[in-house]
Design a protein around this motif. Structure first.
Motif, short mmCIF file in Angstrom:
data_model
loop_
_atom_site.label_atom_id
_atom_site.label_comp_id
_atom_site.label_asym_id
_atom_site.label_seq_id
_atom_site.Cartn_x
_atom_site.Cartn_y
_atom_site.Cartn_z
N GLU A 79 0.87 -1.18 0.00
CA GLU A 79 0.00 0.00 0.00
C GLU A 79 0.90 1.23 0.00
OE1 GLU A 79 -1.20 1.87 3.45
OE2 GLU A 79 0.97 1.66 3.65
N GLY A 80 0.32 2.41 -0.18
CA GLY A 80 1.14 3.60 -0.38
C GLY A 80 1.41 4.45 0.85
N THR A 81 0.56 4.33 1.88
CA THR A 81 0.63 5.28 3.00
C THR A 81 1.95 5.20 3.76
OG1 THR A 81 -1.74 4.90 3.21
CG2 THR A 81 -0.68 6.13 4.99
N ALA A 82 2.40 3.98 4.10
CA ALA A 82 3.61 3.84 4.92
C ALA A 82 4.82 4.49 4.23
CB ALA A 82 3.87 2.37 5.22
N GLY A 83 4.96 4.30 2.93
CA GLY A 83 6.08 4.88 2.20
C GLY A 83 6.03 6.40 2.18
N ILE A 84 4.83 6.93 2.00
CA ILE A 84 4.68 8.40 1.98
C ILE A 84 5.01 8.96 3.36
CG2 ILE A 84 3.03 10.31 1.72
CD1 ILE A 84 3.47 9.21 -1.01
N VAL A 85 4.58 8.27 4.41
CA VAL A 85 4.89 8.74 5.77
C VAL A 85 6.41 8.68 6.01
CG1 VAL A 85 4.61 8.22 8.24
CG2 VAL A 85 2.64 8.13 6.73
N ARG A 86 7.03 7.58 5.57
CA ARG A 86 8.49 7.47 5.71
C ARG A 86 9.18 8.64 5.01
NH1 ARG A 86 11.65 7.74 2.28
NH2 ARG A 86 10.72 6.25 0.85
N SER A 87 8.70 8.96 3.81
CA SER A 87 9.29 10.06 3.05
C SER A 87 9.03 11.42 3.72
CB SER A 87 8.71 10.04 1.64
OG SER A 87 9.11 11.16 0.92
N LEU A 290 0.41 7.54 13.27
CA LEU A 290 1.30 6.80 12.37
C LEU A 290 2.68 7.46 12.20
CD1 LEU A 290 1.70 4.37 10.52
CD2 LEU A 290 0.63 5.67 8.67
N VAL A 291 2.71 8.78 12.08
CA VAL A 291 4.00 9.46 11.86
C VAL A 291 4.93 9.17 13.05
CG1 VAL A 291 5.13 11.69 11.53
CG2 VAL A 291 2.94 11.23 10.40
N GLU A 292 4.36 9.23 14.23
CA GLU A 292 5.16 8.97 15.44
C GLU A 292 5.60 7.50 15.49
OE1 GLU A 292 3.07 10.49 18.80
OE2 GLU A 292 4.90 10.61 20.01
N THR A 293 4.68 6.59 15.14
CA THR A 293 5.01 5.15 15.15
C THR A 293 6.19 4.87 14.23
OG1 THR A 293 2.66 4.72 15.38
CG2 THR A 293 4.00 2.84 14.80
N ILE A 294 6.26 5.59 13.11
CA ILE A 294 7.33 5.32 12.15
C ILE A 294 8.59 6.12 12.49
CG2 ILE A 294 7.87 5.49 9.65
CD1 ILE A 294 5.11 4.53 9.04
N GLY A 295 8.54 6.91 13.54
CA GLY A 295 9.77 7.56 14.02
C GLY A 295 9.83 9.06 13.81
N GLY A 296 8.72 9.68 13.46
CA GLY A 296 8.71 11.14 13.26
C GLY A 296 8.06 11.86 14.43
N PRO A 297 7.98 13.19 14.34
CA PRO A 297 7.31 13.94 15.40
C PRO A 297 5.80 13.74 15.34
CG PRO A 297 7.94 15.40 13.59
CD PRO A 297 8.45 14.04 13.24
N SER A 298 5.15 13.80 16.49
CA SER A 298 3.71 13.56 16.52
C SER A 298 3.00 14.51 15.53
CB SER A 298 3.21 13.81 17.95
OG SER A 298 1.82 13.82 17.94
N THR A 299 2.34 13.92 14.52
CA THR A 299 1.72 14.71 13.44
C THR A 299 0.43 14.03 13.01
OG1 THR A 299 3.96 15.11 12.60
CG2 THR A 299 2.14 15.72 11.14
N PRO A 300 -0.67 14.75 13.00
CA PRO A 300 -1.90 14.11 12.52
C PRO A 300 -1.87 13.90 11.00
CG PRO A 300 -2.31 16.42 13.01
CD PRO A 300 -0.89 16.15 13.42
N GLY A 301 -2.61 12.90 10.54
CA GLY A 301 -2.67 12.65 9.09
C GLY A 301 -4.02 12.07 8.70
N VAL A 302 -4.40 12.29 7.45
CA VAL A 302 -5.62 11.65 6.94
C VAL A 302 -5.45 11.46 5.43
CG1 VAL A 302 -6.82 13.92 6.85
CG2 VAL A 302 -8.17 11.84 6.73
N GLY A 303 -5.95 10.32 4.93
CA GLY A 303 -5.78 10.03 3.50
C GLY A 303 -6.69 8.91 3.05
N PHE A 304 -6.56 8.53 1.78
CA PHE A 304 -7.34 7.41 1.25
C PHE A 304 -6.65 6.89 0.00
CE2 PHE A 304 -9.42 7.92 -2.85
CZ PHE A 304 -9.04 9.22 -3.18
N ALA A 305 -7.06 5.72 -0.47
CA ALA A 305 -6.57 5.21 -1.76
C ALA A 305 -7.70 4.49 -2.49
CB ALA A 305 -5.40 4.25 -1.55
#
Ligand code: HAM
Length: 440
Positions: A79-87, A290-305
């Motif tokens: 899926e695309g979300t995890a990669g976009i969050v990593r980036s 999710l951003v925090e789980t993947i190692g970033g600063p606490s950041t809200p997110g919303v999306g779809f595919a």
């Protein structure tokens, strides 16, 4: 040699449809003020374990994993979300001045699922991810994107399902309730669900094996565990959806198959009878952890595919055709092979002036070339013979009226421009100099 199971080739009419959809999505995204993003098709396996969730079917059963030659664990993105969050984290997009970050992406995803109609092992998703805002209006905007896209295409049989999974506090309380509820029934659950009970009891509700058990039907409902804050967020999402004119149904059983969601989740389904079991056209939601789980600063997110394959099926099902057929503004014919160079040069010049042009690469005779020009739906045929080269005056035939014109070589661009503007079948008055009336 045959293509791998669960994959497909794209050519001909299907290719044309897909390109049409891709262009429409890119232009819709400009209007919504989202930026294009592209991330690798493979990532470190750990990203999906942490991002999508160990207990999901997608990660526990369906990933394409491999070791690269440096012995690193890699996974083709499911899926695309995890990669976009990593980036987003790696490129420190959270530090950019213009917030929220609103991104869109399109590309192949890979899941080792049992292939069937609407379910592939390589499939294409278009998606959006937004970061930095917890405004429920942004949840509504994200939901509005696929709905308006489907509307633009003319799809009628669609149904929007929404639900709220609440914030961490609500989910923790719900988790406790599920643990208490399922404890006496553990031996009735499938092996996977027994593992899910330990790691993530919410997943039990998404189990395909146990779905019809009575204990599932009477399980505690998440709605009853939402705290004030979560309830308020959900109410506002509903209010904004109404402001945007988007009809929806609240479906309390909607939990989605990925672990990262908080607050709003949604799916749009094809609600026409006979569509088949894979009728979820798109899905998404908010993921504030999710951003925090993947190692970033606490950041809200919303999306779809959304999936392209099911979209194409839905369009076929409702008998919706897309755009015009391929056509040519002009087909250039060298009268003999002696004029090949001039024909090629004119073809190139017209293409660079923005026209859709082709010429003969099959050494056809004149009759064959005229037949070809009709097959290619060419509006004009341009003949270049010895006479035309000597006089610098081209012979141009209108392929519909069969009228013949003599046009000076230096005037051919303005001639085609003028004729296309006259032709009512063209009918576009955009500002793009290279459109020549064909911008749909
Ligand atoms: P998803 O529900 O797993 O969500 O997939 C989204 C869409 O991709 C589905 O609704 C379906 O149209 C399509 N799809 C999924 N699996 C297949 C398959 N095997 N064959 C054909 N089409 C398929 C996600 O992937 C999330 N990343 C969505 C998201 C983005 N949530 C937040 N941001």
């Amino acid at each position: 040699m045959q293509k791998p199971k669960g994959t497909y080739d794209v050519y001909g009419e299907k290719a044309r449809k897909i390109q049409y959809l891709e262009k429409l999505l890119a232009s819709l995204m400009e209007k919504y003020h989202y930026q294009y993003m592209r991330t690798p098709i493979f990532e470190a396996s750990e990203l999906f374990h942490r991002g999508v969730g160990e207990t999901t079917d997608i990660v526990s059963k369906e990933t394409y994993d491999f070791k690269d030659r440096g012995n690193r664990d890699m996974t083709l993105r499911p899926e695309g979300t995890a990669g976009i969050v990593r980036s987003f984290i790696e490129n420190k997009l959270y530090g950019e001045a213009s917030q929220p970050i609103k991104a869109w992406y399109l590309g192949p995803m890979y899941r080792y699922e049992r292939p069937q109609s609407g379910r592939f092992r390589e499939f294409y998703q278009f998606g959006v991810e937004t970061f930095g805002s917890n405004d429920p209006a942004l949840d509504a905007e994200v939901i509005s994107i696929p709905v308006n896209f489907y509307r633009l295409l003319g799809l009628k049989g669609i149904k929007v399902n929404i639900n709220s999974l609440g914030d961490n506090d609500s989910r923790n309380r719900y988790r406790e309730a599920l643990l208490d509820y399922f404890k006496p029934h553990l031996e009735n659950l499938c092996e996977d669900c027994q593992k899910r009970y330990q790691k993530n009891p919410l997943r039990i509700l998404d189990c395909k094996v146990d779905a019809n058990l009575d204990i599932m039907k009477h399980a505690p409902k998440l709605q009853d565990y939402l705290n004030e804050e979560s309830r308020k967020h959900f109410d506002q999402v509903k209010k904004y959806l109404e402001a945007l004119g988007i009809e929806y149904v609240v479906n309390p059983n909607l939990v989605r198959g990925l672990d990262y969601y908080t607050y709003t989740v949604f799916e749009v389904e094809a609600s026409v009878e006979g569509f088949g079991s894979q009728n979820v056209l798109c899905g998404g939601g908010r993921y504030n952890n999710l951003v925090e789980t993947i190692g970033g600063p606490s950041t809200p997110g919303v999306g779809f595919a959304l999936g392209f394959e099911r979209l194409l099926t839905a369009l076929e099902f409702e008998e919706i055709t897309l755009g015009d057929e391929d056509y040519l503004d002009a087909y250039v014919i060298p009268v003999t092979s002696d004029q090949k160079c001039e024909a090629l040069s004119l073809t190139q010049a017209l293409r660079l002036s923005g026209f859709q042009v082709d010429t003969d690469y099959m050494n056809r005779n004149m009759k064959g070339n005229f037949k070809a020009s009709t097959r290619f739906l060419a509006n004009y045929v341009i003949l270049i013979g010895e006479e035309e080269i000597k006089s610098n005056i081209l012979t141009v035939k209108d392929n519909h009226s069969k009228e013949e014109f003599k046009v000076a070589l230096a005037d051919i661009v303005s001639f085609l421009d003028h004729m296309s503007a006259e032709d009512e079948t063209y009918g576009c008055d955009c500002d793009d100099d290279t459109c020549h009336g064909h911008c749909h």
